[in-house]
Design a protein around this motif. Structure first.
Motif, mmCIF file in Angstrom:
data_model
loop_
_atom_site.group_PDB
_atom_site.id
_atom_site.type_symbol
_atom_site.label_atom_id
_atom_site.label_comp_id
_atom_site.label_asym_id
_atom_site.label_seq_id
_atom_site.Cartn_x
_atom_site.Cartn_y
_atom_site.Cartn_z
ATOM 1 N N ARG A 22 0.811 -1.219 0.000
ATOM 2 C CA ARG A 22 0.000 0.000 0.000
ATOM 3 C C ARG A 22 0.843 1.267 0.000
ATOM 4 N NH1 ARG A 22 -1.934 4.217 -0.146
ATOM 5 N NH2 ARG A 22 -3.861 5.058 0.750
ATOM 6 N N ALA A 23 2.071 1.165 0.477
ATOM 7 C CA ALA A 23 2.951 2.337 0.509
ATOM 8 C C ALA A 23 3.305 2.830 -0.889
ATOM 9 C CB ALA A 23 4.227 2.011 1.281
ATOM 10 N N ALA A 24 3.076 2.000 -1.908
ATOM 11 C CA ALA A 24 3.363 2.419 -3.282
ATOM 12 C C ALA A 24 2.256 3.285 -3.865
ATOM 13 C CB ALA A 24 3.570 1.188 -4.165
ATOM 14 N N ILE A 25 1.097 3.328 -3.193
ATOM 15 C CA ILE A 25 -0.047 4.101 -3.698
ATOM 16 C C ILE A 25 -0.022 5.495 -3.081
ATOM 17 C CG2 ILE A 25 -2.541 4.214 -3.912
ATOM 18 C CD1 ILE A 25 -2.664 1.221 -3.576
ATOM 19 N N THR A 26 0.098 6.490 -3.917
ATOM 20 C CA THR A 26 0.147 7.862 -3.428
ATOM 21 C C THR A 26 -0.609 8.764 -4.404
ATOM 22 O OG1 THR A 26 1.655 9.589 -2.614
ATOM 23 C CG2 THR A 26 2.332 8.401 -4.591
ATOM 24 N N PRO A 27 -1.318 9.781 -3.937
ATOM 25 C CA PRO A 27 -2.096 10.639 -4.841
ATOM 26 C C PRO A 27 -1.216 11.307 -5.889
ATOM 27 C CG PRO A 27 -2.683 11.054 -2.544
ATOM 28 C CD PRO A 27 -1.474 10.180 -2.529
ATOM 29 N N PRO A 28 -1.636 11.309 -7.143
ATOM 30 C CA PRO A 28 -0.848 11.960 -8.197
ATOM 31 C C PRO A 28 -0.576 13.425 -7.872
ATOM 32 C CG PRO A 28 -2.636 10.675 -9.150
ATOM 33 C CD PRO A 28 -2.872 10.706 -7.672
ATOM 34 N N ASN A 29 0.673 13.816 -8.064
ATOM 35 C CA ASN A 29 1.113 15.205 -7.873
ATOM 36 C C ASN A 29 1.049 15.683 -6.423
ATOM 37 O OD1 ASN A 29 1.485 15.574 -10.743
ATOM 38 N ND2 ASN A 29 -0.753 15.743 -10.896
ATOM 39 N N GLY A 30 0.802 14.761 -5.492
ATOM 40 C CA GLY A 30 0.796 15.138 -4.083
ATOM 41 C C GLY A 30 2.202 15.338 -3.535
ATOM 42 N N TRP A 31 3.098 14.439 -3.922
ATOM 43 C CA TRP A 31 4.517 14.540 -3.568
ATOM 44 C C TRP A 31 5.270 13.832 -4.684
ATOM 45 C CZ3 TRP A 31 7.089 11.841 1.277
ATOM 46 C CH2 TRP A 31 8.432 12.268 1.384
ATOM 47 N N VAL A 32 5.556 14.576 -5.732
ATOM 48 C CA VAL A 32 6.130 14.003 -6.953
ATOM 49 C C VAL A 32 7.447 13.300 -6.672
ATOM 50 C CG1 VAL A 32 7.076 14.555 -9.221
ATOM 51 C CG2 VAL A 32 4.910 15.576 -8.492
ATOM 52 N N TRP A 33 8.247 13.864 -5.784
ATOM 53 C CA TRP A 33 9.532 13.237 -5.446
ATOM 54 C C TRP A 33 9.317 11.815 -4.935
ATOM 55 C CZ3 TRP A 33 11.795 11.055 -1.202
ATOM 56 C CH2 TRP A 33 13.183 10.869 -1.236
ATOM 57 N N TYR A 34 8.320 11.617 -4.088
ATOM 58 C CA TYR A 34 8.040 10.274 -3.561
ATOM 59 C C TYR A 34 7.507 9.358 -4.661
ATOM 60 C CZ TYR A 34 6.134 6.555 -0.603
ATOM 61 O OH TYR A 34 5.856 5.336 -0.026
#
Length: 258
Positions: free
Chosen positions: A112-124
């Motif tokens: 689940r740690a691979a799922i992140t909102p688009p453009n929320g933290w581009v570096w991550y």
């Protein structure tokens, strides 16, 4: 030394950790926060990771508090986001983690740690290396080894029966990754999803675990690990340990590759 002090010393020795700081090869920080669909894994994964740490002579700091990122990250050989995406960090903590990676720190990203909102933290997003979209329901499928030289595959058969959410990913930032494991889409239904949603498979090129370098550090990503019981499975734990070992030390690849 009087009798009272001798008794105290003996008691302290009995209470000492199985792996002392002097014997520890490296320290691992694990951030594991409960979520709507991921919470039962937490005590199971903690127990298993602490057992792995005792077995393999490293230390684990296991926490559900992002405040751990306010401290000194340089002490850790690697940081693991366990079913907990980077969006849980506040701006100051994100900046500290970026500095940690620029200084040669290392990261492990699990499920689940691979799922992140688009453009929320581009570096991550770039650190993960792929963006996760809608994904099929948990199903049994055939995982295939793509890189026999990488430690996270050493305990796995070439074709491995496994049940998980086989994430569908895209590469919006053109990040180069080295695929470790893939999944055979003919072994499950890549379109099986919850009502009101749609999903398509990725075809023959469907990575589900990979590694790459970010800044001056190593990053290992496995999208496997949805259910709590998985963190008791010896083969899955061997897969995870191989990624931890490589990320924290840079060692283990056959042929001496790094």
């Amino acid at each position: 030394m009087n009798k009272a002090l001798m008794t105290l010393a003996a008691s302290a020795a009995l209470l000492a950790p199985a792996v002392s700081h002097a014997d520890s090869q490296f320290k691992l920080l694990v951030l594991a926060m409960p979520g709507k669909y991921h919470y039962e894994y937490i005590p199971i994964a903690r127990d298993s990771l602490e057992r792995l740490a005792k077995l393999h002579a490293f230390e684990v700091t296991y926490t559900n508090k992002p405040a751990a990122f306010d401290g000194d990250l340089k002490q850790y050989g690697a940081v693991m986001f366990l079913n907990t995406p980077g969006e849980e960090l506040n701006p100051a903590q994100r900046a500290k983690f970026e500095d940690y990676m620029r200084g040669g720190g290392n990261a492990i990203v699990v499920h689940r740690a691979a799922i992140t909102p688009p453009n929320g933290w581009v570096w991550y997003e770039k650190l993960v290396g792929r963006s996760v979209g809608p994904h099929p329901m948990l199903q049994t499928g055939v995982v295939t080894v793509a890189d026999k030289s990488f430690p996270a595959t050493f305990g796995l058969p070439e074709r491995w029966i496994w049940s998980d959410e086989f994430y569908v990913t895209t590469n919006p930032y053109n990040v180069k990754i080295n695929t470790v494991l893939s999944v055979d889409e003919s072994s499950y239904d890549p379109t099986k999803i919850w009502p009101g949603q749609t999903v398509q498979g990725m075809g023959k090129d469907h990575p589900i675990a990979w590694y790459h370098t970010v800044e001056k550090g190593r990053v290992f990503v496995t999208t496997l690990g949805h259910n709590g019981e998985m963190y008791r499975d010896p083969q899955y734990l061997g897969h995870l340990m191989g990624g931890i070992y490589w990320a924290a030390t840079g060692k283990g690849q056959s042929g001496g590759r790094r």
